[in-house]
Design an enzyme around this catalytic site. Structure first.
Site, PDB file in Angstrom:
ATOM      1  CG  ASP A  42      -1.977  -1.131   1.310  1.00 25.28           C
ATOM      2  OD1 ASP A  42      -2.307  -1.693   0.136  1.00 25.28           O
ATOM      3  OD2 ASP A  42      -2.251  -1.429   2.366  1.00 25.28           O
TER       4      ASP A  42
HETATM    5  N1  URA Z   1      -1.016  -6.142   3.462  1.00 24.79           N
HETATM    6  C1  URA Z   1      -1.549  -4.883   3.779  1.00 24.79           C
HETATM    7  O1  URA Z   1      -2.801  -4.718   4.222  1.00 24.79           O
HETATM    8  N2  URA Z   1      -1.043  -3.869   3.024  1.00 24.79           N
HETATM    9  C2  URA Z   1       0.146  -3.821   2.322  1.00 24.79           C
HETATM   10  O2  URA Z   1       0.745  -2.797   1.921  1.00 24.79           O
HETATM   11  C3  URA Z   1       0.575  -5.118   2.215  1.00 24.79           C
HETATM   12  C4  URA Z   1       0.086  -6.391   2.936  1.00 24.79           C
END
Ligand code: URA
Length: 247
Positions: free
Chosen positions: A107
């Site tokens: 993310d």
């Molecule tokens: N899981 C998440 O919630 N966010 C990420 O960036 C990677 C795995």
């Protein structure tokens, strides 16, 4: 030894220069092979053996490239984006080339270990849940975990829409005001770690990926933000003893 190919074709395939840019650079004497200036665009080179430099800077010419990044927060895991800076935008110039993409997604606000490559088969192997390659995250969360939470992760968390996650591992690393936990998953669903913890009533305040299989942020990057790793080394670290480590 690799196959010999035209110098102008090889350099223009790296993504930085067009074929005519390369011809101009060669015309100005700015391109060297094995430290000798080259005057002909059709000069034949072996990209695996010859040292090719433009303006005195060595060019890494390989068909496939494997880059490790300690992704900062605020950068999106995409090849291009209208508003945000992408992980591709922040790759150092000498590694820029056509076809690079991030392997899996973190993310925008997640930090940590990310592989970037132009090798689609390799990326598929890393991201496919069938490979059983576990990715490790550290999450700061808003409340402590219990034995039931740990068990629920092992049994497979089920999301509201009925999606069942594969076996995952949860453990507490530190229990300050905001507990620090480690989560290991072998899938890469959208917001997966945040959503898994949320099903147990825990909000993620900060998320960082610390390892992909045996490839660790500390071991592979050692405080650097960026590194190149060769194919044999990355395969060895990622996939060797896979089943011993994770099962
Ligand atoms: N899981 C998440 O919630 N966010 C990420 O960036 C990677 C795995």
């Amino acid at each position: 030894m690799g196959e010999k190919q035209r110098l102008d074709k090889l350099l223009s395939s790296q993504g930085t220069w067009s074929r005519s840019d390369v011809k101009k650079l060669i015309g100005k004497g700015k391109v060297s092979v094995n430290h000798e200036p080259i005057t002909k665009a059709d000069h034949k080179v072996d990209s695996e053996k010859d040292i090719i430099a433009v303006d005195g800077r060595e060019i890494v010419c390989k068909q496939y490239i494997y880059l490790l990044m300690d992704k900062p927060s605020g950068v999106v895991c995409a090849v291009s984006d209208k508003t945000d800076k992408t992980v591709i935008d922040i790759i150092p110039e000498q590694y820029q080339r056509k076809g690079l993409f991030p392997v899996g997604r973190l993310d925008k606000d997640t930090e940590g270990l990310l592989i970037i490559t132009n090798d689609g088969d390799f990326a598929h192997k890393v991201t496919s849940p069938k490979t059983n390659l576990y990715k490790t995250y550290q999450a700061v969360i808003d409340s402590s975990i219990s034995e039931e939470d740990i068990q629920a992760f092992e049994n497979g968390i089920v999301f509201k829409d009925g999606t069942k996650c594969r076996k995952a591992f949860l453990r507490q690393l530190d229990n300050n005001n905001n507990p620090l936990v480690e989560v290991r998953i072998c899938e890469g669903m959208f917001h997966q770690v945040k959503k898994m913890l949320l099903t147990r009533g825990k909000k993620v305040l900060h998320l960082k990926r610390t390892a992909i299989g045996g490839l660790t942020l500390d071991g592979s990057l050692n405080k650097r933000k960026f590194a190149e790793i060769d194919y044999l080394a990355i395969n060895d670290i990622l996939f060797d003893n896979l089943y011993e480590i994770h099962c």
